[in-house]
Design a protein around this motif. Structure first.
Motif, PDB file in Angstrom:
ATOM      1  N   VAL A   1       4.581   8.050  -3.154  1.00 55.63           N
ATOM      2  CA  VAL A   1       5.186   8.753  -2.038  1.00 55.63           C
ATOM      3  C   VAL A   1       6.288   9.652  -2.590  1.00 55.63           C
ATOM      4  CG1 VAL A   1       6.836   6.877  -1.594  1.00 55.63           C
ATOM      5  CG2 VAL A   1       6.285   8.491   0.229  1.00 55.63           C
ATOM      6  N   GLY A   2       6.429  10.836  -2.010  1.00 55.15           N
ATOM      7  CA  GLY A   2       7.457  11.722  -2.540  1.00 55.15           C
ATOM      8  C   GLY A   2       7.656  12.972  -1.715  1.00 55.15           C
ATOM      9  N   ALA A   3       8.596  13.786  -2.174  1.00 55.19           N
ATOM     10  CA  ALA A   3       8.920  15.058  -1.519  1.00 55.19           C
ATOM     11  C   ALA A   3       9.259  16.077  -2.594  1.00 55.19           C
ATOM     12  CB  ALA A   3      10.087  14.889  -0.550  1.00 55.19           C
TER      13      ALA A   3
ATOM     14  N   ALA B   1      -1.680  20.648  -6.160  1.00 57.14           N
ATOM     15  CA  ALA B   1      -1.104  19.357  -6.541  1.00 57.14           C
ATOM     16  C   ALA B   1      -1.583  18.225  -5.637  1.00 57.14           C
ATOM     17  CB  ALA B   1       0.422  19.426  -6.505  1.00 57.14           C
ATOM     18  N   GLY B   2      -2.670  18.458  -4.899  1.00 55.34           N
ATOM     19  CA  GLY B   2      -3.227  17.409  -4.056  1.00 55.34           C
ATOM     20  C   GLY B   2      -3.742  17.957  -2.740  1.00 55.34           C
ATOM     21  N   GLY B   3      -4.636  17.212  -2.104  1.00 54.94           N
ATOM     22  CA  GLY B   3      -5.186  17.630  -0.832  1.00 54.94           C
ATOM     23  C   GLY B   3      -6.157  18.786  -0.940  1.00 54.94           C
TER      24      GLY B   3
ATOM     25  N   SER C   1      -8.421   6.897  -3.716  1.00 56.13           N
ATOM     26  CA  SER C   1      -7.108   7.339  -3.260  1.00 56.13           C
ATOM     27  C   SER C   1      -7.264   8.108  -1.957  1.00 56.13           C
ATOM     28  CB  SER C   1      -6.438   8.224  -4.318  1.00 56.13           C
ATOM     29  OG  SER C   1      -5.186   8.694  -3.858  1.00 56.13           O
ATOM     30  N   LEU C   2      -6.316   7.926  -1.066  1.00 54.88           N
ATOM     31  CA  LEU C   2      -6.280   8.636   0.211  1.00 54.88           C
ATOM     32  C   LEU C   2      -5.038   9.520   0.229  1.00 54.88           C
ATOM     33  CD1 LEU C   2      -7.372   9.085   3.094  1.00 54.88           C
ATOM     34  CD2 LEU C   2      -6.061   7.074   3.811  1.00 54.88           C
ATOM     35  N   HIS C   3      -5.240  10.830   0.425  1.00 54.77           N
ATOM     36  CA  HIS C   3      -4.127  11.785   0.396  1.00 54.77           C
ATOM     37  C   HIS C   3      -3.677  12.155   1.804  1.00 54.77           C
ATOM     38  CE1 HIS C   3      -4.909  13.552  -3.898  1.00 54.77           C
ATOM     39  NE2 HIS C   3      -4.931  12.235  -3.878  1.00 54.77           N
ATOM     40  N   PHE C   4      -2.348  12.180   1.998  1.00 56.10           N
ATOM     41  CA  PHE C   4      -1.735  12.756   3.190  1.00 56.10           C
ATOM     42  C   PHE C   4      -0.649  13.718   2.712  1.00 56.10           C
ATOM     43  CE2 PHE C   4      -3.187   8.574   4.636  1.00 56.10           C
ATOM     44  CZ  PHE C   4      -3.913   8.912   5.766  1.00 56.10           C
ATOM     45  N   LEU C   5      -0.814  14.996   3.034  1.00 60.05           N
ATOM     46  CA  LEU C   5       0.160  15.999   2.623  1.00 60.05           C
ATOM     47  C   LEU C   5       0.564  16.861   3.802  1.00 60.05           C
ATOM     48  CD1 LEU C   5      -2.071  15.796   0.014  1.00 60.05           C
ATOM     49  CD2 LEU C   5      -0.300  17.236  -0.958  1.00 60.05           C
TER      50      LEU C   5
ATOM     51  N   LEU D   1       5.781  17.061   1.735  1.00 55.12           N
ATOM     52  CA  LEU D   1       5.852  15.605   1.742  1.00 55.12           C
ATOM     53  C   LEU D   1       4.456  15.059   1.483  1.00 55.12           C
ATOM     54  CD1 LEU D   1       7.962  15.157   5.019  1.00 55.12           C
ATOM     55  CD2 LEU D   1       8.820  15.385   2.688  1.00 55.12           C
ATOM     56  N   TYR D   2       4.359  13.962   0.755  1.00 56.11           N
ATOM     57  CA  TYR D   2       3.035  13.399   0.454  1.00 56.11           C
ATOM     58  C   TYR D   2       3.102  11.873   0.361  1.00 56.11           C
ATOM     59  CZ  TYR D   2       4.935  13.374  -4.317  1.00 56.11           C
ATOM     60  OH  TYR D   2       5.725  13.180  -5.413  1.00 56.11           O
ATOM     61  N   TYR D   3       1.973  11.278   0.700  1.00 57.00           N
ATOM     62  CA  TYR D   3       1.801   9.827   0.584  1.00 57.00           C
ATOM     63  C   TYR D   3       0.370   9.577   0.119  1.00 57.00           C
ATOM     64  CZ  TYR D   3       1.129   4.936   1.925  1.00 57.00           C
ATOM     65  OH  TYR D   3       0.823   3.607   1.917  1.00 57.00           O
ATOM     66  N   LYS D   4       0.222   8.815  -0.989  1.00 60.08           N
ATOM     67  CA  LYS D   4      -1.093   8.601  -1.574  1.00 60.08           C
ATOM     68  C   LYS D   4      -1.309   7.112  -1.874  1.00 60.08           C
ATOM     69  CE  LYS D   4      -0.658  11.358  -5.106  1.00 60.08           C
ATOM     70  NZ  LYS D   4      -0.985  12.180  -6.292  1.00 60.08           N
ATOM     71  N   PRO D   5      -1.830   6.338  -0.908  1.00 54.32           N
ATOM     72  CA  PRO D   5      -2.223   4.958  -1.230  1.00 54.32           C
ATOM     73  C   PRO D   5      -3.496   4.962  -2.074  1.00 54.32           C
ATOM     74  CG  PRO D   5      -2.848   5.492   1.020  1.00 54.32           C
ATOM     75  CD  PRO D   5      -2.080   6.681   0.501  1.00 54.32           C
ATOM     76  N   ALA D   6      -3.656   3.966  -2.927  1.00 54.11           N
ATOM     77  CA  ALA D   6      -4.821   3.913  -3.814  1.00 54.11           C
ATOM     78  C   ALA D   6      -5.215   2.457  -4.044  1.00 54.11           C
ATOM     79  CB  ALA D   6      -4.520   4.602  -5.135  1.00 54.11           C
ATOM     80  N   TRP D   7      -6.492   2.251  -4.293  1.00 53.99           N
ATOM     81  CA  TRP D   7      -7.016   0.918  -4.574  1.00 53.99           C
ATOM     82  C   TRP D   7      -8.158   1.033  -5.581  1.00 53.99           C
ATOM     83  CZ3 TRP D   7      -7.428   3.885  -0.375  1.00 53.99           C
ATOM     84  CH2 TRP D   7      -8.687   4.174   0.148  1.00 53.99           C
ATOM     85  N   ASN D   8      -8.617  -0.130  -6.062  1.00 54.61           N
ATOM     86  CA  ASN D   8      -9.598  -0.158  -7.162  1.00 54.61           C
ATOM     87  C   ASN D   8      -9.051   0.551  -8.399  1.00 54.61           C
ATOM     88  OD1 ASN D   8     -11.472  -1.604  -5.727  1.00 54.61           O
ATOM     89  ND2 ASN D   8     -13.113  -0.106  -5.910  1.00 54.61           N
ATOM     90  N   ILE D   9      -7.751   0.479  -8.584  1.00 57.20           N
ATOM     91  CA  ILE D   9      -7.110   1.187  -9.688  1.00 57.20           C
ATOM     92  C   ILE D   9      -7.429   0.496 -11.012  1.00 57.20           C
ATOM     93  CG2 ILE D   9      -4.859   1.732 -10.694  1.00 57.20           C
ATOM     94  CD1 ILE D   9      -5.719   3.564  -8.430  1.00 57.20           C
ATOM     95  N   ILE D  10      -7.661   1.304 -12.045  1.00 56.86           N
ATOM     96  CA  ILE D  10      -7.825   0.818 -13.412  1.00 56.86           C
ATOM     97  C   ILE D  10      -6.473   0.999 -14.101  1.00 56.86           C
ATOM     98  CG2 ILE D  10      -9.119   1.053 -15.571  1.00 56.86           C
ATOM     99  CD1 ILE D  10     -11.297   2.511 -13.908  1.00 56.86           C
ATOM    100  N   SER D  11      -5.769  -0.091 -14.322  1.00 58.42           N
ATOM    101  CA  SER D  11      -4.417   0.012 -14.869  1.00 58.42           C
ATOM    102  C   SER D  11      -4.467   0.535 -16.302  1.00 58.42           C
ATOM    103  CB  SER D  11      -3.712  -1.344 -14.825  1.00 58.42           C
ATOM    104  OG  SER D  11      -4.362  -2.280 -15.668  1.00 58.42           O
ATOM    105  N   TYR D  12      -3.346   1.085 -16.745  1.00 59.10           N
ATOM    106  CA  TYR D  12      -3.300   1.694 -18.065  1.00 59.10           C
ATOM    107  C   TYR D  12      -1.859   1.706 -18.576  1.00 59.10           C
ATOM    108  CZ  TYR D  12      -1.593   5.788 -15.514  1.00 59.10           C
ATOM    109  OH  TYR D  12      -0.865   6.626 -14.704  1.00 59.10           O
ATOM    110  N   SER D  13      -1.725   1.980 -19.852  1.00 57.93           N
ATOM    111  CA  SER D  13      -0.417   2.221 -20.458  1.00 57.93           C
ATOM    112  C   SER D  13      -0.483   3.540 -21.210  1.00 57.93           C
ATOM    113  CB  SER D  13      -0.029   1.082 -21.409  1.00 57.93           C
ATOM    114  OG  SER D  13      -0.971   0.972 -22.465  1.00 57.93           O
ATOM    115  N   VAL D  14       0.671   4.145 -21.430  1.00 65.24           N
ATOM    116  CA  VAL D  14       0.746   5.448 -22.088  1.00 65.24           C
ATOM    117  C   VAL D  14       1.633   5.337 -23.319  1.00 65.24           C
ATOM    118  CG1 VAL D  14       1.392   7.875 -21.854  1.00 65.24           C
ATOM    119  CG2 VAL D  14       0.431   6.650 -19.897  1.00 65.24           C
TER     120      VAL D  14
END
Length: 812
Positions: free
Chosen positions: A629-631, A207-209, A574-578, A598-611
């Motif tokens: 950010v979450g747990a 699920a990441g990292g 995206s930068l992952h910290f887990l 625990l995880y924190y994922k800052p991101a940039w250059n994002i392409i926005s979207y809708s679902v």
């Protein structure tokens, strides 16, 4: 009828009487540190058959009832033990035993009650998949139960991981990345996912990292390896939702396996509120073959052909929503139909060379092609009413508005991806070096022509008094031919230092895409540690950069109703910290594991979207920054001996801030309040909480009778009016709540007397599934209705209601 009932009851009594002559002895085989030992031979003296313990050290031995019996426990590296069993009644016996190591034989043998996670990949156990109640089925049903994974649409095999969308999940089969169709709009169109559960040998998920070899997708990776048959094996399964068949053979130099799947969701879709003629069929054929040219050389082939036909003639729909005191009713009569065809072809050759136990080399060539046709012309005449309930229970409907809509599409897409890759690994002592390089060509032809018109009280919307316009119009005729180059290198190293076992994984990958002329380099690092404390703990940490280079969907930008391809698009970053940990312990003499991440994922250059349902509409530009950010917490273990169950809870915040996103605020009298920026808003897949339970049980002394329960309570997704500014999508839908219950009865050789008279069928199962047990109305998306004043009403599109499914599976 009465005669048949009497015969059936007599058979039940006979089976029950026969079952009481044999009882189960079950328990755990442990080592001196109270950890389960796998592959221990457990058998009764004088008997011709026995069993082996599973990964947790659990065994279950069926014995004929005599006054007593002697059970033997033996394993390589341990001293053999015996226990005398005395039967006193008809109840199953629970016997757990400790095997002491034989120092003359035991060398570097490691045991564990529950396998320990040495990197960011979790090994999934597929043994429960066959009996797990799930509307969509497949390996994805197992993935959806993992930490950080949520799915709020039981008709879809897609899933969201820690705030990401479906396109941010990588899927590999035998080391080859798998693609999915691009034009899918609704979960009803999906059909079958690529992975055939009957052919699966092992499954790993992160699920990441994850490490460098698993690509640059920003959310997750699913790594599946198909099994190589050791002998002849086959299986057939049939249910109200489809049929599957599998066969595998093995020779001295050649092994092969073939799987066919057919699915129809007419029965499932019959519980939706939109009624009509569903004539859908989804077909899939896969093969995996291996030719062992010599001891060092082998050739693999993985092939797939699938065809999804979605034909739908809607007739009517009636949806009630709101509260008991403020209920509204949306009614539609339809004319027209939709015909969609999705055809995919996939083939991959792998030429493998293993000169020794340390070095492995492979050369792969793969090709994927999809032909997608989407055609529909649907006319709907709708009305929206307020419904008032009188004291006597009768209802009065007051019409708020009525109108009609016309939806039209002629969409065609052809995509081909061809890739050549080399992968290798070199093992030396406690170090493993892995590398890979690939070159791919992507050829896509896309022709879109779709529009929608609505009117209310004979007025077309939108309208300005002079022109009659459509509410939505989109057209394109694009061709994209591009080259993608990728490479990675990583090293895994293990060491013992100060009573702690460490595992390090360091790597980096690079990729280049000719479409936007962008080179990217992303480093990765993960650390796992296993301290030798009195309590059994494990810890892990991972970080890294994930530069998700766009694919075709992300580069499409709408400019005045026309789709253009944006060559200035850049990879999302995206930068992952887990940080995670496991606590292994025993409760009720059974193995358990408590996990927290625990995880924190800052991101940039994002392409926005809708679902909308399962369709993702991208803005086509890098227009946002984001963070997640979450747990996650999970208690995994054997609440019932020999049966894995778990409870999990997740908390998350996922926000984004669009660049140059602002609006002019005004008072009710029209006076300007200035320009306001919305700032951080909810991302489309922000589910702020999720709670789930998976529980297994069986009848004491009759493990052939099993029960499986799945429970999910997850936050609803943000939503807002279609094709509106993102900051208007801040409302969250109702929570997704669902309970699925499955009951099964198995018949197995060595357990049932009548099964011993034949050698063809190894086992067969009858499964009864109660889907959406409490008939809860969950929402997949919203249909927006406008009146002449452009006031909009969000009408929920409800998912499936309560359904009963019956499945029979046979293994040969």
């Amino acid at each position: 009828m009465k005669k048949n009932t009497i015969i059936f009851l007599m058979l039940l009594i006979a089976v029950a009487a026969n079952a009481q002559r044999r009882l189960f002895v079950r328990g755990y085989v442990l080592d001196g540190q109270n950890r389960g030992i796998e592959l221990v031979n457990v058998y009764a003296k004088g008997a011709t058959n026995g069993v082996t313990t599973n990964e947790q050290g659990f065994y279950e031995l069926l014995l004929n009832i005599n006054d007593s019996a002697t059970v033997t426990y033996s394993a390589v590296g341990y001293k053999t033990e015996e226990r005398k069993v005395i039967f006193k009644d008809d109840k199953a016996l629970n016997i757990s035993i400790i095997l002491h190591s034989d120092t003359t034989l035991l060398k570097n043998i490691e045991v564990s009650a529950i396998p320990k996670q040495r990197d960011m990949m979790v090994k999934l156990r597929t043994s429960t998949l066959r009996l797990t109640p799930d509307a969509a089925g497949g390996i994805e049903a197992l993935v959806k139960t993992q930490l950080g994974v949520v799915n709020t649409n039981e008709l879809s095999s897609q899933y969201s991981v820690r705030g990401g969308n479906f396109d941010e999940n990588s899927v590999y089969v035998n080391g080859i990345e798998i693609y999915r169709p691009l034009l899918i709009r609704a979960s009803q169109q999906e059909g079958l996912s690529f992975i055939n559960p009957d052919m699966v040998g092992s499954v790993e998920f992160s699920a990441g990292g994850f490490s460098a070899k698993y690509g640059d997708k920003m959310s997750s990776v699913l790594d599946v390896s198909y099994k190589t048959p050791k002998k002849f094996e086959a299986g057939v399964s049939a249910s109200l939702l489809g049929v599957t068949a599998y066969v595998g053979t093995s020779g001295k130099r050649f092994t092969q396996s073939h799987g066919i799947r057919y699915k129809t969701n007419q029965y499932l879709l019959g519980s939706l509120e939109t009624k009509g003629d569903f004539n859908n069929s989804f077909f899939d054929y896969q093969t995996f073959m291996t030719l062992n040219i010599s001891k060092k050389w082998s050739l693999d082939f993985l092939g797939n052909i699938s065809r999804n036909n979605y034909n739908f003639k809607p007739t009517k729909r009636e949806t009630e929503f709101g509260t008991f005191n403020m209920k509204q009713r949306f009614s539609v009569n339809f004319h027209g139909q939709e015909k969609d065809v999705f055809t995919t072809y996939f083939g991959a050759f792998a030429f493998n060379y293993t000169p020794n136990n340390r070095l492995k080399l492979s050369l792969n060539a793969s090709a994927f092609n999809t032909q997608e046709h989407e055609t529909y012309d649907i006319i709907g005449a709708y009305s929206l009413s307020d419904v008032q309930t009188n004291a006597d229970g009768s209802e009065n409907a007051v019409e708020l508005g009525s109108g009609s809509s016309v939806e039209h599409a002629r969409n065609r897409l052809s995509a081909t991806v061809a890739t050549v890759a080399h992968n290798g690994s070199w093992k030396w002592k406690k170090s493993l070096l892995e590398w890979g390089v690939s070159a791919g060509e992507e050829i896509i032809f896309d022709k879109i022509r779709e529009w929608e018109r609505r009117d209310s009280a004979q007025y077309s919307l939108p309208q300005n008094g002079e022109n009659v316009n459509v509410i939505y119009n989109l057209s394109s005729n694009n061709t994209m031919i591009s080259t993608r180059l990728q490479a990675y290198i990583q090293q895994t190293y293990s060491l013992d230092f100060k009573n702690t076992y460490w595992t390090f994984n360091v790597g980096a990958r690079t990729n280049y895409w000719s479409f936007n002329n962008e080179w990217l380099v992303s480093p990765r690092l993960s650390i796992a540690m296993f301290p030798e404390w009195k309590k059994d703990f494990a810890f892990r940490f991972a970080t890294g950069l994930y530069y998700q280079s766009p694919f075709y969907k992300e580069v499409r930008q709408v400019v005045t109703d026309t789709v253009i391809l944006n060559r200035d698009i850049k990879a999302q970053r995206s930068l992952h910290f887990l940080l995670g940990g496991d606590y292994f312990f025993r409760m009720w003499k059974r193995p358990f594991k408590l996990t927290a991440e625990l995880y924190y994922k800052p991101a940039w250059n994002i392409i926005s979207y809708s679902v909308d349902n399962v369709q993702i509409r991208y803005s086509g530009i890098n227009d946002a920054k984001a963070y997640t950010v979450g747990a996650d917490f999970k208690l995994f273990g054997e609440f019932v001996p020999g049966a894995d169950s778990w409870i999990s809870f997740s908390w998350m915040r996922s926000k984004e801030d669009l660049y140059d996103d602002y609006f002019d605020a005004k008072t009710t009298t029209g006076n300007s309040l200035g320009t306001i920026s919305p700032g951080w808003i909810s991302r489309p897949n922000e589910q702020r909480y999720s709670f789930s339970i998976f529980f297994q049980d069986y009848v004491p002394n009759h493990p052939e009778y099993k029960v499986h329960l799945k429970f999910v309570w997850a936050d609803g997704l943000p939503y807002g009016p279609p094709r509106s500014p993102r900051y208007l999508s801040e409302n969250h839908a109702k929570p997704y709540r669902r309970v699925d219950l499955g009951a099964s009865r198995g018949f197995k050789q060595g357990r049932e007397k009548f099964m011993t008279k034949q050698k063809v069928v190894k086992e067969f199962w009858f499964n009864l599934e109660l889907l959406n047990l409490f008939n809860i109305k969950n929402v997949s998306s919203y249909y927006w209705v406008s009146d002449i004043n452009n006031s909009e009403y969000a009408v929920p599109n409800y998912l499936t209601g309560f359904m009963v499914n019956f499945r029979v599976s046979v293994e040969f």
